[in-house]
Scaffold this motif. Sequence first.
Motif, PDB file in Angstrom:
ATOM      1  N   ARG A  13      -8.845  75.824  20.542  1.00 27.33           N
ATOM      2  CA  ARG A  13      -8.709  74.635  21.367  1.00 27.33           C
ATOM      3  C   ARG A  13      -9.506  73.485  20.770  1.00 27.33           C
ATOM      4  O   ARG A  13     -10.580  73.679  20.209  1.00 27.33           O
ATOM      5  N   SER A  14      -8.974  72.252  20.913  1.00 25.59           N
ATOM      6  CA  SER A  14      -9.611  71.100  20.275  1.00 25.59           C
ATOM      7  C   SER A  14     -10.414  70.249  21.240  1.00 25.59           C
ATOM      8  O   SER A  14     -11.318  69.526  20.824  1.00 25.59           O
ATOM      9  N   ILE A  15     -10.088  70.291  22.518  1.00 28.31           N
ATOM     10  CA  ILE A  15     -10.769  69.454  23.516  1.00 28.31           C
ATOM     11  C   ILE A  15     -10.969  70.268  24.793  1.00 28.31           C
ATOM     12  O   ILE A  15     -10.380  71.336  24.943  1.00 28.31           O
ATOM     13  N   HIS A  16     -11.771  69.716  25.676  1.00 32.00           N
ATOM     14  CA  HIS A  16     -11.993  70.404  26.952  1.00 32.00           C
ATOM     15  C   HIS A  16     -10.688  70.537  27.720  1.00 32.00           C
ATOM     16  O   HIS A  16      -9.746  69.777  27.514  1.00 32.00           O
ATOM     17  N   GLU A  17     -10.646  71.493  28.613  1.00 27.59           N
ATOM     18  CA  GLU A  17      -9.451  71.697  29.423  1.00 27.59           C
ATOM     19  C   GLU A  17      -9.696  71.132  30.811  1.00 27.59           C
ATOM     20  O   GLU A  17     -10.632  71.550  31.502  1.00 27.59           O
ATOM     21  N   ILE A  18      -8.877  70.173  31.216  1.00 27.11           N
ATOM     22  CA  ILE A  18      -9.009  69.621  32.566  1.00 27.11           C
ATOM     23  C   ILE A  18      -8.637  70.707  33.565  1.00 27.11           C
ATOM     24  O   ILE A  18      -7.566  71.326  33.431  1.00 27.11           O
ATOM     25  N   PRO A  19      -9.502  70.975  34.523  1.00 29.10           N
ATOM     26  CA  PRO A  19      -9.230  72.058  35.471  1.00 29.10           C
ATOM     27  C   PRO A  19      -7.879  71.890  36.148  1.00 29.10           C
ATOM     28  O   PRO A  19      -7.504  70.769  36.528  1.00 29.10           O
ATOM     29  N   ARG A  20      -7.171  72.972  36.275  1.00 26.37           N
ATOM     30  CA  ARG A  20      -5.855  72.936  36.907  1.00 26.37           C
ATOM     31  C   ARG A  20      -5.985  72.631  38.393  1.00 26.37           C
ATOM     32  O   ARG A  20      -6.941  73.068  39.042  1.00 26.37           O
ATOM     33  N   GLU A  21      -4.999  71.900  38.872  1.00 25.54           N
ATOM     34  CA  GLU A  21      -5.001  71.540  40.286  1.00 25.54           C
ATOM     35  C   GLU A  21      -4.852  72.798  41.129  1.00 25.54           C
ATOM     36  O   GLU A  21      -4.056  73.671  40.824  1.00 25.54           O
ATOM     37  N   GLU A  22      -5.623  72.864  42.201  1.00 19.62           N
ATOM     38  CA  GLU A  22      -5.555  74.055  43.062  1.00 19.62           C
ATOM     39  C   GLU A  22      -4.413  73.930  44.054  1.00 19.62           C
ATOM     40  O   GLU A  22      -4.032  72.873  44.434  1.00 19.62           O
TER      41      GLU A  22
ATOM     42  N   ASN B  22      -0.694  65.993  31.242  1.00 20.57           N
ATOM     43  CA  ASN B  22       0.159  66.529  32.294  1.00 20.57           C
ATOM     44  C   ASN B  22      -0.665  66.881  33.528  1.00 20.57           C
ATOM     45  O   ASN B  22      -0.247  66.631  34.654  1.00 20.57           O
ATOM     46  N   GLU B  23      -1.832  67.452  33.302  1.00 18.09           N
ATOM     47  CA  GLU B  23      -2.686  67.780  34.443  1.00 18.09           C
ATOM     48  C   GLU B  23      -3.148  66.508  35.150  1.00 18.09           C
ATOM     49  O   GLU B  23      -3.209  66.460  36.382  1.00 18.09           O
ATOM     50  N   LEU B  24      -3.438  65.459  34.385  1.00 19.70           N
ATOM     51  CA  LEU B  24      -3.806  64.182  35.003  1.00 19.70           C
ATOM     52  C   LEU B  24      -2.656  63.647  35.843  1.00 19.70           C
ATOM     53  O   LEU B  24      -2.850  63.113  36.933  1.00 19.70           O
ATOM     54  N   ARG B  25      -1.450  63.793  35.309  1.00 18.70           N
ATOM     55  CA  ARG B  25      -0.269  63.349  36.072  1.00 18.70           C
ATOM     56  C   ARG B  25      -0.153  64.129  37.380  1.00 18.70           C
ATOM     57  O   ARG B  25       0.026  63.540  38.450  1.00 18.70           O
ATOM     58  N   LEU B  26      -0.249  65.457  37.287  1.00 23.30           N
ATOM     59  CA  LEU B  26      -0.078  66.285  38.477  1.00 23.30           C
ATOM     60  C   LEU B  26      -1.139  65.988  39.523  1.00 23.30           C
ATOM     61  O   LEU B  26      -0.895  66.120  40.720  1.00 23.30           O
ATOM     62  N   ARG B  27      -2.316  65.567  39.060  1.00 21.74           N
ATOM     63  CA  ARG B  27      -3.405  65.264  39.990  1.00 21.74           C
ATOM     64  C   ARG B  27      -3.484  63.786  40.339  1.00 21.74           C
ATOM     65  O   ARG B  27      -4.375  63.360  41.059  1.00 21.74           O
ATOM     66  N   GLY B  28      -2.593  62.985  39.777  1.00 19.23           N
ATOM     67  CA  GLY B  28      -2.563  61.558  40.114  1.00 19.23           C
ATOM     68  C   GLY B  28      -3.728  60.767  39.557  1.00 19.23           C
ATOM     69  O   GLY B  28      -4.094  59.724  40.088  1.00 19.23           O
TER      70      GLY B  28
END
Lengths: 22, 130
Positions: A13-22, B22-28
């Motif tokens: 992986r190259s960058i941090h992973e934005i936490p997935r929406e719950e 994509n995660e930013l999109r899904l979370r607005g």
Amino acid sequence: HEGVVATVKEAGRSIHEIPREE
Amino acid sequence: EGALGYVREFTRHSSDVLGNLNELRLRGILTDVTLLVGGQPLRAHKAVLIACSGFFYSIFRGRAGVGVDVLSLPGGPEARGFAPLLDFMYTSRLRLSPATAPAVLAAATYLQMEHVVQACHRFIQASYEP
């Protein structure tokens, strides 16, 4: 090429992973 | 000798960035435009739209595009083709089925996404073959 002697591939992986929406 | 070095190429960087977008999109988060498709709102980032679509490029490229917060796209039977295209822009995966391909083709034509148009044509053509 400004001293660059090789290209090394990084397969991880190259960058941090934005936490997935719950 | 001290100037010699390496380039470290992170081979999955582009997909990691796209996945985060994509995660930013899904979370607005930082979405800056609402696409209205048949009355349904789809939030997105102009930067992603303009990078993927000739239509959005022509809409957003000028200074006038900065002020566009809501954009209405055609409704009707073609409307269900837009959501798969938006997913494609953010994931690189285009979901097609015999039932949805004509709508996706129509939407991709409208959005001037030529390569997707060609992929839809190939899919539809193949679905007719025995």
